[in-house]
Design an enzyme around this catalytic site. Structure first.
Site, mmCIF file in Angstrom:
data_model
loop_
_atom_site.group_PDB
_atom_site.id
_atom_site.type_symbol
_atom_site.label_atom_id
_atom_site.label_comp_id
_atom_site.label_asym_id
_atom_site.label_seq_id
_atom_site.Cartn_x
_atom_site.Cartn_y
_atom_site.Cartn_z
ATOM 1 N N LYS A 43 -5.338 -5.606 -0.335
ATOM 2 C CA LYS A 43 -6.131 -4.391 -0.538
ATOM 3 C C LYS A 43 -7.221 -4.735 -1.547
ATOM 4 O O LYS A 43 -7.370 -4.082 -2.590
ATOM 5 C CB LYS A 43 -5.196 -3.250 -1.018
ATOM 6 C CG LYS A 43 -5.831 -1.882 -1.078
ATOM 7 C CD LYS A 43 -6.144 -1.273 0.283
ATOM 8 C CE LYS A 43 -6.898 0.037 0.132
ATOM 9 N NZ LYS A 43 -7.398 0.577 1.416
ATOM 10 N N ASP A 93 8.418 -3.843 8.950
ATOM 11 C CA ASP A 93 9.100 -2.800 9.738
ATOM 12 C C ASP A 93 8.251 -2.409 10.949
ATOM 13 O O ASP A 93 8.762 -2.227 12.051
ATOM 14 C CB ASP A 93 9.354 -1.537 8.897
ATOM 15 C CG ASP A 93 10.727 -1.549 8.217
ATOM 16 O OD1 ASP A 93 11.258 -2.650 7.984
ATOM 17 O OD2 ASP A 93 11.248 -0.456 7.920
ATOM 18 N N ASP A 106 6.920 -5.443 3.062
ATOM 19 C CA ASP A 106 8.046 -4.554 3.369
ATOM 20 C C ASP A 106 7.642 -3.586 4.478
ATOM 21 O O ASP A 106 8.353 -3.396 5.463
ATOM 22 C CB ASP A 106 8.441 -3.789 2.102
ATOM 23 C CG ASP A 106 9.584 -2.815 2.350
ATOM 24 O OD1 ASP A 106 10.565 -3.230 2.996
ATOM 25 O OD2 ASP A 106 9.478 -1.652 1.925
ATOM 26 N N ASP A 131 -4.451 -1.327 5.225
ATOM 27 C CA ASP A 131 -4.515 -0.125 6.080
ATOM 28 C C ASP A 131 -4.987 -0.498 7.480
ATOM 29 O O ASP A 131 -4.424 -0.062 8.490
ATOM 30 C CB ASP A 131 -5.404 0.965 5.436
ATOM 31 C CG ASP A 131 -6.755 0.448 4.952
ATOM 32 O OD1 ASP A 131 -6.962 -0.784 4.911
ATOM 33 O OD2 ASP A 131 -7.617 1.290 4.607
ATOM 34 N N TYR A 190 7.466 -4.851 -6.888
ATOM 35 C CA TYR A 190 8.926 -4.739 -6.982
ATOM 36 C C TYR A 190 9.447 -5.219 -8.334
ATOM 37 O O TYR A 190 10.509 -4.790 -8.770
ATOM 38 C CB TYR A 190 9.601 -5.556 -5.875
ATOM 39 C CG TYR A 190 9.741 -4.853 -4.545
ATOM 40 C CD1 TYR A 190 8.639 -4.326 -3.893
ATOM 41 C CD2 TYR A 190 10.995 -4.725 -3.947
ATOM 42 C CE1 TYR A 190 8.777 -3.704 -2.676
ATOM 43 C CE2 TYR A 190 11.140 -4.096 -2.721
ATOM 44 C CZ TYR A 190 10.031 -3.588 -2.086
ATOM 45 O OH TYR A 190 10.177 -2.965 -0.878
#
Ligand code: IPM
Ligand code: MG
Length: 361
Positions: A194, A254, A250, A226, A143
C-alpha cells in the site's frame, strides 16, 4: 534403508483432531510404501492447551516442536475462548509458535483442481487454470509491531494501537524466498503493498525492487493491495507468485483460496531459517461442524504432503499422496464443502477411508 522422522502433531481445536487422525493414517500408509518410519509425538496448542494448562502454547509444546524434523498442525480456536484477553486466546498460541520457531515465510498455494471447478463460486472461464502461490511474511508487520495494546488517553478515552513495521532485512529475507519460489514456477512475481499511503510499504517496494537485480530471470511487478483484491476476483490467471506482508497476506490468501472452490482443500507451509517447518491447512478449526464427522480432511492430508516435499525432501511420497487425493475426487467422492450434483457425499472418516483405500491399491 529406512528413513526415520520425528513428527510433532498439533491437532488443536474444533475439527483439528478429526482431520489430523486422517492425515496421520495416510502418513503411516505412505511411509510403508516408501520405507519411511514416522515417530509421531503429540503436543497441545490453542484452546486445548488453555483448557489443560492455562496457556495457549505451553513451553513443553514449543520444545517438542523444536526437537522434531517437522510439525504438522491442524487448527486452533473456537467460540469458547473468544472472550479471553488477546495474549491468552488460542490465536496467541499460533503466533507464539510462528515467532518461537522463527517461521517468517508462509507459502500458501491456491491451485484449482479440474475436478472441483464447479465448486468455485466464480465462472469456469475465470478460474480454470488458476495456479497461484502466495508468499506471506509471517513473523513481522502489524501482527508483531510495537507499540501495541489498548491504552487510555489523557481525556480518559481508550485508544487501540497496533504498528505496521518492517526492517530492510525482514523485507529482503521474505523477498528472497519469493523470488526463489517464482523462479521454480512461471517466473513472475507480484509484490503487493500500500505504497500510495504507507511508509512501511514504500520501504517494502524499494527493497523488493532493489532485490530484483539479483533475480533478472524473474519478472517483477508491484500492485496496491486494494487493486490486488479486485484483480484476484476479476482475472486471477494474471498471477503466478505473490509476495506480501503479514496482514495483506492473511487477507489475500483467503481470497485466493476461495477461487479454488473450497478453502477446505488448501495446505500451507511455514518455514524459517533453521528450525523445523510447520505445515497446516489454510482453513480454521470450524467449530460449527466440530465433532460431527463433516469436515474435509484433504487440506490436512495435502499439508502432510507439503511436509514430505519441503521438510523431508521426499518428493515421491508427496506426489503419491497428491495423486491419491486427485483419484478420490475423480471417482466423485466429496465432503459437504466441495459437494456438487451427482457426487458421493462422504463424512470426514469415510473420505479418509476412501483415500487410504486408493493409496493402498
Ligand atoms: C491464518 C489465520 C491466523 C492469522 C489466525 C488464526 C491467528 O487467520 O493463519 O491465516 O491471522 O495468521
Ligand atoms: Mg487467515
Amino acid at each position: 534403508m529406512t528413513q526415520n522422522y520425528r513428527i510433532t502433531l498439533l491437532p488443536g481445536d474444533g475439527i483439528g483432531p478429526e482431520i489430523m487422525e486422517v492425515a496421520q493414517k495416510v502418513l503411516t500408509i505412505v511411509g510403508k510404501k516408501f520405507d519411511l518410519q514416522f515417530e509421531f509425538q503429540q503436543a497441545l496448542i490453542g484452546g486445548a492447551a488453555i483448557d489443560a494448562t492455562g496457556e495457549p502454547l505451553p513451553a513443553a509444546s514449543l520444545d517438542m516442536c523444536r526437537n522434531s524434523d517437522a510439525v504438522l498442525l491442524a487448527a486452533i480456536g473456537g467460540y469458547k475462548w473468544d472472550s479471553l484477553p488477546s495474549h491468552l486466546r488460542p490465536e496467541a498460541g499460533l503466533l507464539g509458535l510462528r515467532a518461537g520457531l522463527g517461521l517468517f515465510a508462509n507459502l500458501r498455494p491456491a491451485k484449482i483442481l479440474p475436478q472441483l471447478i464447479d465448486a468455485s463460486t466464480l465462472k469456469r472461464e475465470v478460474v480454470e487454470g488458476v495456479d497461484i502461490m502466495v508468499v506471506r511474511e509471517l513473523t513481522g508487520g502489524i501482527y508483531f509491531g510495537k507499540p501495541k495494546g489498548i491504552f487510555t488517553t489523557e481525556t480518559g478515552e481508550k485508544r487501540g494501537v497496533n504498528t505496521m513495521a518492517y526492517t530492510e532485512s525482514e523485507i529482503e529475507r521474505i523477498g528472497r524466498v519469493a523470488f526463489e519460489a517464482a523462479r521454480k514456477r512461471q517466473g513472475k512475481l507480484c509484490s503487493v503493498d500500500k505504497a500510495n499511503v504507507l511508509e512501511v510499504s514504500q520501504l517494502w517496494r524499494d527493497r523488493i525492487t532493489h532485490l530484483s537485480q539479483e533475480f533478472p530471470d524473474v519478472e517483477l511487478s508491484h500492485m496496491y493491495v486494494d487493486n490486488a483484491a479486485m484483480q484476484l476476483l476479476r482475472n486471477p490467471k494474471q498471477f503466478d507468485t505473490i509476495v506480501t506482508g503479514n496482514l495483506f497476506g492473511d487477507i489475500l490468501s483467503d481470497a485466493a483460496a476461495m477461487l479454488t472452490g473450497s478453502i477446505g482443500m488448501l495446505p500451507s507451509a511455514s518455514l524459517g531459517e533453521s528450525n523445523p517447518g510447520v505445515f497446516e491447512p489454510v482453513h480454521g478449526s470450524a467449530p460449527d461442524i466440530a465433532g460431527q464427522d463433516k469436515a474435509n480432511p484433504l487440506a490436512q492430508v495435502l499439508s502432510a504432503a507439503m511436509m514430505l516435499r519441503y521438510a523431508l525432501n521426499q518428493q515421491n511420497a508427496a506426489d503419491y499422496i497428491e495423486k491419491g487425493v486427485l483419484q478420490v475426487l475423480h471417482r466423485g467422492d466429496r465432503t459437504g464443502d466441495i459437494m456438487s450434483k451427482g457426487m458421493n457425499l462422504l463424512g470426514c472418516r469415510a473420505m479418509g477411508e476412501a483415500l487410504i483405500q486408493s493409496l493402498e491399491e
